[in-house]
Design a protein around this motif. Structure first.
Motif, short mmCIF file in Angstrom:
data_model
loop_
_atom_site.label_atom_id
_atom_site.label_comp_id
_atom_site.label_asym_id
_atom_site.label_seq_id
_atom_site.Cartn_x
_atom_site.Cartn_y
_atom_site.Cartn_z
N ASP B 317 0.83 -1.20 0.00
CA ASP B 317 0.00 0.00 0.00
C ASP B 317 0.87 1.25 0.00
OD1 ASP B 317 0.98 -0.21 2.52
OD2 ASP B 317 -0.96 -0.62 3.47
N PHE B 318 0.22 2.38 0.12
CA PHE B 318 0.94 3.65 0.10
C PHE B 318 0.85 4.29 1.47
CE2 PHE B 318 -0.59 2.82 -4.13
CZ PHE B 318 0.51 3.12 -4.93
N GLU B 319 1.94 4.94 1.88
CA GLU B 319 1.84 5.75 3.07
C GLU B 319 1.65 7.19 2.61
OE1 GLU B 319 4.22 4.87 6.61
OE2 GLU B 319 4.79 6.98 6.53
N VAL B 320 0.54 7.75 3.03
CA VAL B 320 0.15 9.06 2.52
C VAL B 320 0.19 10.08 3.65
CG1 VAL B 320 -1.73 10.38 1.45
CG2 VAL B 320 -1.33 8.00 0.79
N GLN B 321 0.76 11.24 3.35
CA GLN B 321 0.64 12.36 4.28
C GLN B 321 -0.36 13.34 3.71
OE1 GLN B 321 3.83 14.52 6.18
NE2 GLN B 321 5.21 12.81 5.69
N ALA B 322 -1.22 13.82 4.58
CA ALA B 322 -2.22 14.77 4.13
C ALA B 322 -2.36 15.88 5.16
CB ALA B 322 -3.55 14.05 3.93
N VAL B 323 -2.96 16.98 4.74
CA VAL B 323 -3.21 18.07 5.67
C VAL B 323 -4.72 18.26 5.78
CG1 VAL B 323 -2.93 20.53 6.09
CG2 VAL B 323 -1.06 19.22 5.12
N ALA B 324 -5.24 18.21 6.98
CA ALA B 324 -6.67 18.42 7.18
C ALA B 324 -6.97 19.90 6.98
CB ALA B 324 -7.08 17.98 8.57
N THR B 325 -8.23 20.23 6.81
CA THR B 325 -8.60 21.63 6.63
C THR B 325 -8.13 22.47 7.80
OG1 THR B 325 -10.74 20.89 7.39
CG2 THR B 325 -10.54 21.42 5.04
N SER B 326 -8.01 21.81 8.96
CA SER B 326 -7.57 22.53 10.15
C SER B 326 -6.09 22.85 10.10
CB SER B 326 -7.84 21.67 11.39
OG SER B 326 -7.05 20.49 11.30
N GLY B 327 -5.36 22.23 9.19
CA GLY B 327 -3.90 22.43 9.15
C GLY B 327 -3.15 21.31 9.82
N ALA B 328 -3.85 20.38 10.46
CA ALA B 328 -3.19 19.28 11.14
C ALA B 328 -2.65 18.28 10.12
CB ALA B 328 -4.16 18.58 12.09
N ALA B 329 -1.41 17.81 10.35
CA ALA B 329 -0.82 16.81 9.46
C ALA B 329 -1.36 15.44 9.82
CB ALA B 329 0.70 16.83 9.58
N LEU B 330 -1.69 14.66 8.81
CA LEU B 330 -2.25 13.33 9.04
C LEU B 330 -1.42 12.29 8.29
CD1 LEU B 330 -5.97 14.23 8.39
CD2 LEU B 330 -5.01 13.61 10.61
N PHE B 331 -1.30 11.11 8.88
CA PHE B 331 -0.65 9.99 8.21
C PHE B 331 -1.69 8.91 8.00
CE2 PHE B 331 2.50 12.16 10.71
CZ PHE B 331 3.58 12.26 9.85
N LEU B 332 -1.75 8.35 6.81
CA LEU B 332 -2.67 7.24 6.60
C LEU B 332 -2.06 6.24 5.63
CD1 LEU B 332 -5.26 8.14 3.98
CD2 LEU B 332 -4.19 10.02 5.19
N ARG B 333 -2.58 5.03 5.67
CA ARG B 333 -2.13 4.00 4.74
C ARG B 333 -3.33 3.62 3.88
NH1 ARG B 333 2.70 1.89 6.67
NH2 ARG B 333 2.61 0.15 5.21
N THR B 334 -3.09 3.49 2.60
CA THR B 334 -4.19 3.12 1.72
C THR B 334 -3.64 2.38 0.52
OG1 THR B 334 -5.92 3.98 0.31
CG2 THR B 334 -4.04 5.41 0.64
N PRO B 335 -4.42 1.39 0.02
CA PRO B 335 -4.00 0.73 -1.21
C PRO B 335 -4.34 1.57 -2.44
CG PRO B 335 -5.96 -0.31 -0.31
CD PRO B 335 -5.57 0.76 0.65
#
Lengths: 313, 374
Positions: B317-335
């Protein structure tokens, strides 16, 4: 380069080929450790030739040309048949061997202590190393009065009633040995300290968790790993002590039991003006030193000499 | 045997208030722990957390500044390491380079003045156990890292110590070998019925090996529990962070909704979480989420939007970094194959949220004592 005319292209290619071969020659030399940096070694090389190799060969050749007509080995025959000269070997050993042994053995416990965290480590190291900066003549001069019959040493011992008569420590081999310890110990200590610092203390901890007490940790782990370093330390301090001259003359009894090889060589050269025989004595000094060093290194070659840092490889 | 501690007659190792200070900084404070015979306990924490200090204190290599260590009712904290007789496996193996493999393993038996014939027999058995019989007469320097590690383990266990201490024994090995050796360590522990205290900073290693985990931070115990307890119910945000809850959001709790779910708000995100008895119902909280629990797209639970900032390919899968609308950094894994700057909707089920009372930003860790450095 599609637009180049044929002729200039050929020229360019041959230039290119030449550049390639030039580069590859330089690379091949660099592989063998020959690059421009080698020029930095030239001054050192010239010094070695001028100040060591040439005089050494000159001395060896001279030693085979006696002043009288006693032949090729005449000087050597004279040295080994004249008891006064021949005894210098034993005299030198009697002074150099104990001095070198004491220097090496005494440096071990001190280095063991000083490798850890010690308050005022730098100050202690400085005090231990100062004698190197004092010349051997200065040390001999100082000891002559300090250890003499009227010196502080004897006066203190007599003052506390330990002895009745002054102990004779000057004008015999004791004074010479003591001065060699004072000037040689810092070398031995510094070397031993660097060797001990290279031994990973985790190995002693490992030994302790396996049930080894302090002495066994030292005897079974530290000492075997330190031994090759001690061999080198011994060789260096022994060679230093074996060529003793100023203190043998000033503190010893240069006509008697501190009539060492270097004193004999100096007297032969500058009192009897027999340079060939003096060269012979010097050559014999060097050969004896080399024999001792060879013996020690032979013993060392039988020890473990790999990394003592612990861990991988 | 001259070893005063016979391994056969103890049932537990007790640490009470064990502390160790270097100067004014406490490397380890008030560690209280009981290790049952046969148990495998892992001390887990980042570097500088005091885990190696704890191990050295147990081994006797570091004197305690407070507390007691006892085997059943016998105090051992005043004994020198050689009298304690705990086996220890060091991070850099600390094999004796001048001795052969056989000599290394025989060392502890020699110190205990075991008769020669018995030494040979037991060393042979230990060599067979770690599958190094063919290398018995080599020097440690001729072995690979994994083989050296096996020698170190054999050397520690051959004397049948009451407790075996392991200080990050696998951290110098490559990933594949580490995996193999992990199974090996577990096998030896079970086969020999050892009592093992194992120090590591690798949560995966600790989870897979240990019967019980002790999570440490800044010299203090954060949580003691089985791997399941620590993994599923981290007791505070530090343990959660360390156990892989990489997403930590500062939010505010606003009571419960009709479904008895905790309502959380912060910076334009609204979430609901299953509440438990300890939940803070009002005020600032830290919300912890695992990257694996965040789902791209609709998931029927909490939903919020974010923008992808970076993507790492990780095989399955992929390790994805994203930014929420709030500005908080998020880490998630998704295929799912996403692209940078893509807007996505992220879902997470309310059971997967961990909610902790907000802590003050943790103070920077105390300077790491020398022997703690990795």
């Amino acid at each position: 380069m599609p637009s180049l005319p044929t002729a200039s292209r050929a020229a360019a290619e041959s230039d290119h080929a030449r550049a390639l071969s030039r580069v590859s020659l330089r690379h091949r030399l660099a592989e063998r450790g020959l690059d421009r940096i080698i020029w930095l070694a030239v001054p050192g090389f010239l010094f070695v030739v001028a100040l060591f190799i040439y005089p050494a060969i000159f001395g060896v050749v001279l030693s085979f040309q006696p002043n009288d007509d006693s032949g090729f080995f005449g000087n050597y025959i004279e040295f080994f048949t004249d008891a006064y000269l021949f005894d210098t070997i034993g005299n030198t050993f009697r002074i150099a061997l104990p001095a070198a042994l004491i220097n090496v053995l005494a440096s071990i416990p001190l280095a063991l202590v000083m490798r850890g965290k010690v308050r005022g480590k730098r100050a202690i190291n400085t005090i231990l190393i100062i004698p190197i900066s004092l010349g051997t003549v200065l040390v001999a001069e100082g000891l002559l009065t300090y250890l003499g019959p009227q010196g502080w040493f004897n006066r203190i011992l007599m003052g506390i009633g330990l002895i009745q008569e002054p102990v004779r420590l000057t004008h015999n081999i004791w004074g010479v040995i003591i001065s060699l310890i004072i000037t040689g110990f810092p070398f031995a200590f510094l070397l031993t300290l660097s060797y001990i610092s290279g031994i990973n203390p985790k190995m002693e901890e490992a030994a302790s968790t396996l049930g080894a007490g302090r002495w066994q940790q030292f005897y079974r782990v530290t000492l075997p790993l330190l031994a090759p370093g001690l061999a080198i330390t011994f060789c260096l301090t022994f060679v230093l002590a074996f060529s003793v001259f100023p203190s043998a003359v000033m503190l010893g009894n240069p006509a008697g039991d501190s009539h060492v090889l270097s004193v004999a060589a100096a007297q032969t050269a500058f009192q009897k003006y027999d340079f060939p025989l003096a060269s012979t004595i010097s050559v014999i000094t060097a050969v004896v030193e080399l024999l001792v060093v060879a013996l020690v290194l032979l013993w060392r070659s039988r020890l473990y000499r790999g990394s003592s840092a612990g861990g991988k490889g | 045997m001259t070893n005063p501690l016979n391994s056969d007659d103890f049932s537990e190792l007790r640490l009470e208030g064990v502390s160790r200070a270097f100067g004014k900084s406490a490397a380890l404070a008030d560690l209280t722990l009981t290790v049952k015979r046969g148990e495998f306990v892992a001390l887990l924490g980042p570097s500088g957390s005091g885990k190696s200090t704890a191990l050295n204190c147990i081994a006797g290599l570091l004197p305690l500044t407070a507390g007691t260590i006892s085997l059943d009712d016998r105090r051992v904290d005043h004994l020198a390491p050689e009298q304690r007789g705990f086996g220890m496996v060091f991070q850099n193996y600390a094999l004796f380079p001048h001795l052969t493999v056989r000599g290394n393993i025989a060392f502890g038996l020699k110190m205990r003045k075991v008769p020669r014939a018995e030494i040979t027999r037991r060393v042979d058995a230990a060599l067979a156990l770690v599958q190094l019989s063919a290398h018995a007469d080599k020097q440690p320097g001729q072995l690979s890292g994994g083989q050296q590690q096996r020698v170190a383990i054999a050397r520690a266990v051959v004397v049948e110590p009451p407790v075996v201490l392991m200080d990050e024994p696998l951290s110098n090995l490559d990933a594949k070998l580490r995996h193999e050796m992990r199974a090996e360590v577990r096998r030896l522990h079970q086969e020999l019925g050892l009592t093992t205290i194992y120090v590591t900073h690798d949560q995966e290693e600790a989870l897979s090996l240990a019967d019980r985990l002790v999570v440490l931070s800044d010299g203090r115990v954060q949580q003691i529990g089985t791997p399941e307890e620590v993994y599923l119910r981290p007791i505070n945000s530090f343990v959660a962070d360390f156990m892989g809850y990489r997403n930590l959001l500062s939010m505010t709790a606003h009571g419960v909704d009709g479904a008895d779910h905790l309502l959380l708000r912060g910076d334009g995100i609204e979430l609901t979480a299953v509440r438990n008895d300890e939940s803070v119902l009002d005020g600032p909280v830290t919300v912890a989420m695992r990257p694996d629990d965040l789902v791209v797209g609709q998931s029927g639970g909490n939903q919020f939007s974010a923008v992808v900032t970076s993507i790492e390919y990780q095989g399955r899968d992929f390790e994805v970094q994203a930014v929420a609308t709030s500005g908080a950094a998020l880490f998630l894994r998704t295929p799912e194959r996403l692209i940078v700057d893509q807007s996505i909707s992220i879902g997470i089920s309310p059971e997967r949220l961990m909610v902790y009372p907000a802590t003050k930003k943790s103070t920077p860790a105390a300077p790491v004592p020398e022997h703690e450095a990795v």
